[in-house]
Scaffold this motif. Structure first.
Motif, PDB file in Angstrom:
ATOM      1  N   VAL A 233       0.831  -1.202   0.000  1.00  0.00           N
ATOM      2  CA  VAL A 233       0.000   0.000   0.000  1.00  0.00           C
ATOM      3  C   VAL A 233       0.866   1.253   0.000  1.00  0.00           C
ATOM      4  O   VAL A 233       0.654   2.168  -0.805  1.00  0.00           O
TER       5      VAL A 233
ATOM      6  N   LYS B 233       2.666   1.629  -3.522  1.00  0.00           N
ATOM      7  CA  LYS B 233       1.777   1.978  -4.638  1.00  0.00           C
ATOM      8  C   LYS B 233       1.213   3.377  -4.479  1.00  0.00           C
ATOM      9  O   LYS B 233       1.008   4.087  -5.454  1.00  0.00           O
TER      10      LYS B 233
ATOM     11  N   ILE C 177      -5.691   0.055  -5.205  1.00  0.00           N
ATOM     12  CA  ILE C 177      -4.822  -0.682  -4.288  1.00  0.00           C
ATOM     13  C   ILE C 177      -5.597  -1.816  -3.618  1.00  0.00           C
ATOM     14  O   ILE C 177      -5.136  -2.956  -3.573  1.00  0.00           O
TER      15      ILE C 177
END
Length: 153
Positions: free
Chosen positions: A60, A63, A74
């Motif tokens: 997380v 990204k 995500i």
């Protein structure tokens, strides 16, 4: 349990964070199946080489910060990778609301500055910016709200 396979799997996990599905696929390539694969994965978890929660947090954060993905994209990708809802939520907590909105603003500003040179029609410019932000996985309500701020500045 084969110690050599365990060592290979441990170094595979140590290289970068992995999901249990990724490890299971790698074990299949090494002809390790069923109960033996389950035992190896359990051993990797107990040795702290494998952690879905840690994977989710790392994924997380990366990204969002590096690829500027939105929460929807995500979350979808984590689900596709077979992570538990608990791990996904722990990972999603890595994104602070303030940073999330700020990230969207910066993304829209950059794209607007690129598109303004080639798109004279304000309506088409708006459409392209919305489509871009939605493609990145941001929520439409948030995109529309922030787009108004970006276009008015």
């Amino acid at each position: 349990m084969d110690r050599l396979i365990l060592q290979k799997a441990a170094s595979y996990c140590a290289y970068q964070e992995r999901t249990q599905d990724e490890v299971r696929l790698r074990l299949k390539k090494w002809n390790v199946w069923g109960d033996e694969a389950d035992e190896l994965i359990a051993e990797l978890i107990s040795m702290n080489y494998l952690s879905e929660e840690r994977f989710a947090k790392t994924y997380v954060g990366g990204k969002f910060r590096i690829k500027n993905w939105g929460r929807m994209k995500i979350r979808q990708e984590l689900q596709r990778r077979g992570l538990s809802s608990y791990s996904i939520e722990k990972g999603m907590n890595e994104i602070e609301d303030k940073a999330y909105v700020e990230g969207l603003k910066v993304l829209l500003e950059k794209k607007k500055n690129l598109l303004v040179k080639i798109e004279a029609d304000p309506l088409r410019l708006k459409q392209k910016l919305v489509r871009f932000a939605l493609g990145k996985g941001y929520e439409s309500e948030l995109v529309w709200r922030e787009l108004e701020n970006v276009l008015s500045s």
